[in-house]
Design a protein around this motif. Structure first.
Motif: not given
Ligand SMILES: Nc1ncnc2c1ncn2[C@@H]1O[C@H](COP(=O)(O)OP(=O)(O)O)[C@@H](O)[C@H]1O
Ligand SMILES: [Mg+2]
Lengths: 221, 376
Positions: A118-119, A121-128, A136-137, A141
């Motif tokens: 999910s992080p 997915d969130a990262a991709r969704g915010m344009g990384m 970086q994501v 981890v």
């Protein structure tokens, strides 16, 4: 005489502490072989593991390569390489690298696959970009697991680098092989002790690196 | 404005997740996609920021195809919030929130200052700034997710079941917070949920979807409750849609009676005068005017009213803030059938019977006064 006496005798003999066959010289050679082999193995294993792990492809192929790599006996490979390539560092490096790549590669792949999606997915969704997502994501981890793969590889290299002595190179294997040949058990035990100590130091170094590089937010578990 | 123009999504395995969907998402309002699990809500949302590419049709943002700009530029102009927040566990809260500003090239200092500002906006204590996500509760993490999505002040916010994983009390808090933030910021919010109550509470427009990716109805929530397009929508809305629709009628117009209200220290003369009002009960208040309970006039003796023997007054409503639904609920909860109206300080300002509320409901229906959204 027991092992402890051997150890004591070996290390208290001042002639063992200098010269080209002295402990500092042999330890330094051993470190160089190990670092070089680990460096090559990481250079192969890390990028391949990171990219395949990020895209989630090639897991089966990796598992196959890893099994094959583990099945190859290092010593047999050394002999083969020696016959084929003659004297030099290369016949030693090849078996060591082949030994070390599978744990690095497979653990890195697994480490990235086990990152919570999910992080990402969130990262991709915010344009990384994909490379930022990877470095970086996912990487921060996955780092504890990746380091554990490097650590197993390093430990195996340190113990196996003794084979260099079979092809007339230096390192701590020298003491073991020469000692066996000369029936000088003090030397054999001394060499083995040094190898074990180096393995422990390696563990310590990886522990410290993990403390320094893994975020407290990831480390807590 | 976002225009979805006969968009179909067929996944490689043949699943048709969205089927010829067309609708317009108005600016500066909350549009909710609601429907049972697997009906294509997430797919629809993810097509807006190109996490999923449509098989057919196109999506326009302010008249331009979303493919007209680089994908990451598009995504950075749309905040994205997902169910489990998806926080970066290796980053502190403040750095999580600062992610997109940093991507846009802001200095670390400026991005962090902005992050701190957003923590306050979403109701997070700035003392949490240096914590890591695992040190926060689920509700707090979700607030961080919203703050992170808002950080670069994007005009559009995409939210995929953002409050589904938290307990009902926390969820209500987050919903209220979102409405408050929306009042302040006026974003174009596309919100996905499977919870029809959440859709009705938050949505300016609600798109009800049915399995197979079909749009069943697209309407403001009050219209949905009044006139469900078909049986599917009606079933999906649930049993008490008539009552729920009352949430959209304000209680301001209710005619309140002050006569049946007496203070606990009322003398015999006053009690007598009040009893002559046409209410069968009297509402007794404390000396500050806060309701204590109902009593029958003949049981109330001046100087010796025992608050413990009074009947419950249900849940009072605030005219102006609460809806007719709250007023009706208050009257149903009270054994006397009368609802108590209070002011902001909780002082009784009047009482109203079920009959009067009923008349107000009929009037409201007749006038179709269902555009103004009211709480409660
Ligand atoms: N990547 C995918 N590949 C194949 N089918 C998918 C994929 N993602 C979703 N689906 C299917 O598409 C349909 C709609 O899914 P989704 O948009 O996630 O629904 P919702 O968010 O409303 O629960 C479901 O039947 C789901 O199984
Ligand atoms: Mg979904």
């Amino acid at each position: 005489m027991n092992v402890l006496n051997f150890i004591h005798a070996f290390f208290s003999d001042s002639s063992h502490w200098h010269g080209y066959d002295g402990i500092p010289a042999r330890v330094w050679e051993h470190i160089q072989y190990s670092l070089e082999a680990l460096g090559y193995a990481a250079l192969i294993g890390l990028p391949v593991g990171l990219v395949t792990g990020h895209y989630g492809r090639g897991g089966n192929t990796l598992a196959l390569i890893a099994t094959a790599g583990r099945a190859l006996p290092s010593f047999g490979l050394l002999v083969l390489m020696f016959i084929w390539l003659g004297f030099g560092l290369l016949p030693v490096m090849i078996p060591l690298v082949i030994l070390a790549v599978p744990p690095i590669l497979v653990t890195t792949y697994e480490a990235l696959r086990s990152v919570d999606p999910s992080p990402v997915d969130a990262a991709r969704g915010m344009g990384m970009t994909e490379s930022r997502i990877l470095f970086q994501v996912e990487l921060p981890v996955a780092l504890p697991l990746i380091l554990s793969g490097l650590r197993s590889a390093a430990i195996q290299i340190v113990s196996t680098a003794t084979i260099a002595a079979y092809v007339s190179l230096g390192g701590l294997g020298r003491y073991i092989i020469d000692g066996l040949y000369q029936k000088n058990y003090e030397k054999v035990v001394g060499g083995a002790t040094l190898v074990a100590a180096m393995a422990l130091v390696t563990l310590g170094i990886f522990w410290a690196v993990a403390r320094l590089t893994v975020s407290p937010g990831v480390r807590r578990s | 404005m976002i225009r979805i123009d006969s968009v179909t999504k067929r996944y490689p395995d043949g699943t048709v997740a969205v089927d010829r969907l067309s609708l317009e998402i108005p600016d500066r309002s909350i549009t909710v996609f609601v429907g049972p699990s697997g009906c294509g809500k997430t797919t629809t949302l993810r097509m807006i920021n190109r996490m999923v590419e449509p098989s057919e049709g196109r999506i326009l943002l302010d008249g331009a195809d979303i493919h007209a700009q680089p994908v990451n530029t598009l995504r950075r102009s749309m905040g994205y919030v997902i169910q489990n927040a998806g926080l970066f566990q290796h980053r502190t809260i403040v750095d999580n929130i600062a992610t997109v500003p940093r991507l846009l090239g802001w200095s670390k200092q400026k991005a962090r200052a902005r992050a701190a500002e957003l923590m306050e906006r979403v109701g997070l204590d700035t003392a949490l700034a240096k914590r890591y996500p695992y040190q926060l509760s689920g509700g707090q993490q979700q607030r961080v997710g919203v703050a992170r999505a808002l950080a670069a002040d994007p005009p559009v916010l995409l939210m995929d079941e953002p409050f589904s994983a938290v307990d009902p009390v926390v969820r209500k808090g987050l919903q209220d917070e979102l409405l408050r933030i929306q009042d302040e910021l006026g974003k174009t919010i596309v919100f996905v949920t499977h919870d029809i109550d959440e859709a009705i509470k938050l949505g300016t427009m609600v798109a009800v979807m049915r399995t197979g990716g079909h749009l069943a109805q697209y309407a403001p929530p009050a219209e949905l409750l009044t006139a469900p397009a078909d049986e599917f929508v009606e079933d999906f809305l649930g049993a008490d849609r008539g009552i729920r629709r009352l949430s959209f009628f304000p209680s301001t117009g209710l005619e309140l009676q002050r006569a049946p209200i007496v203070a606990i220290d009322a003398d015999a003369g006053r009690l007598g005068a009040r009893a002559s009002a046409d209410a069968p009960y009297l509402l007794v208040t404390d000396l500050d005017g806060r309701p204590l309970g109902w009593g029958e006039p003949q049981d109330l003796t001046a100087g010796s009213i025992d608050p413990a023997r009074l009947l419950s007054y249900g849940r009072p409503f605030m005219p102006g803030r609460d809806s007719l639904r709250a007023a009706l609920d208050g009257s149903v909860l009270s054994p006397t059938g009368w609802a108590v109206a209070v002011d902001g300080e909780g002082r009784a300002v009047g009482v109203v019977s079920q009959q009067v509320i009923g008349a107000a409901i009929r009037t409201a229906h007749a006038e179709g006064r269902d555009d103004a959204r009211v709480g409660g």
